[in-house]
Each structure stands twice: as C-alpha cells, then as structure tokens.
Design a protein around this motif. Structure first.
Motif, mmCIF file in Angstrom:
data_model
loop_
_atom_site.group_PDB
_atom_site.id
_atom_site.type_symbol
_atom_site.label_atom_id
_atom_site.label_comp_id
_atom_site.label_asym_id
_atom_site.label_seq_id
_atom_site.Cartn_x
_atom_site.Cartn_y
_atom_site.Cartn_z
ATOM 1 N N SER A 12 0.842 -1.194 0.000
ATOM 2 C CA SER A 12 0.000 0.000 0.000
ATOM 3 C C SER A 12 0.877 1.244 0.000
ATOM 4 N N ILE A 36 -12.607 0.528 1.667
ATOM 5 C CA ILE A 36 -12.538 -0.747 2.382
ATOM 6 C C ILE A 36 -12.922 -0.572 3.846
ATOM 7 N N THR A 53 -8.734 3.068 4.307
ATOM 8 C CA THR A 53 -8.127 2.233 3.278
ATOM 9 C C THR A 53 -9.041 2.129 2.062
ATOM 10 N N LYS A 55 -9.143 0.584 -2.162
ATOM 11 C CA LYS A 55 -8.529 -0.412 -3.037
ATOM 12 C C LYS A 55 -9.087 -0.295 -4.448
ATOM 13 N N THR A 59 -4.081 -2.303 -6.128
ATOM 14 C CA THR A 59 -3.531 -1.079 -5.554
ATOM 15 C C THR A 59 -4.310 -0.676 -4.315
ATOM 16 N N ARG A 60 -3.597 -0.406 -3.223
ATOM 17 C CA ARG A 60 -4.220 0.077 -1.992
ATOM 18 C C ARG A 60 -3.625 1.423 -1.620
#
Length: 85
Positions: A12, A36, A53, A55, A59-60
């Motif tokens: 991340s 998320i 977070t 996503k 990809t984070r």
C-alpha cells in the motif's frame, strides 16, 4: 552496481492528508477506488491519527488523517504538503 532488493510488490501507499473527505471523493468518484474501511477508535487514540483504506485492483491507498495535534501525521503536515509520508 546496485544490490538487488528482491521487491515483489507494494502492499500500500500511505498519504497524509488534511481534508480526508475531499480525498475520498476524489479517489472513489474520480478513479474508481473502493472504500474498504477505517481504523478503530482504540487504534486512533493510541497513535493520534485515523486511517482510511481504499482499493482498486491490486492497488491500496491508505489515507492518514490526524486526530491529535501531536500525532506523527500532524507533525508531517506541519513540515510538508499533503502527500506520501
């Protein structure tokens, strides 16, 4: 010759931000990221900042939002513009 680091991927990217709502809108509506979740209150009290977070595929992005003026995020933002911290 540079030494080979054997990096296989990036989990991340953390971004310190001032106005998390703007960033959440920008990344979800503009780039299709999926929200998320966020950190727990216990974690936030312990470290002084909140995490969100997002996503998109593999990809984070983790947005860091200060909840305490002495947090590492607040200290970073006093010295730098918003960005990867």
């Amino acid at each position: 010759m540079a030494e080979h680091l054997d990096i296989r991927g990036i989990h991340s990217v953390e971004v310190a931000v001032r106005f998390v709502t703007d960033w959440l809108d920008y990344l979800t509506k503009g780039f299709g990221f999926q929200y998320i979740g966020k950190s727990t209150a216990d974690y936030e009290n312990r470290v002084g900042y909140r995490t969100h977070t997002l996503k998109c595929a593999d990809t984070r992005i983790v947005l860091l939002e200060s909840v305490n003026e002495n947090s590492p995020v607040a200290n970073f933002l006093r010295k730098h513009p918003e960005g990867i911290s």
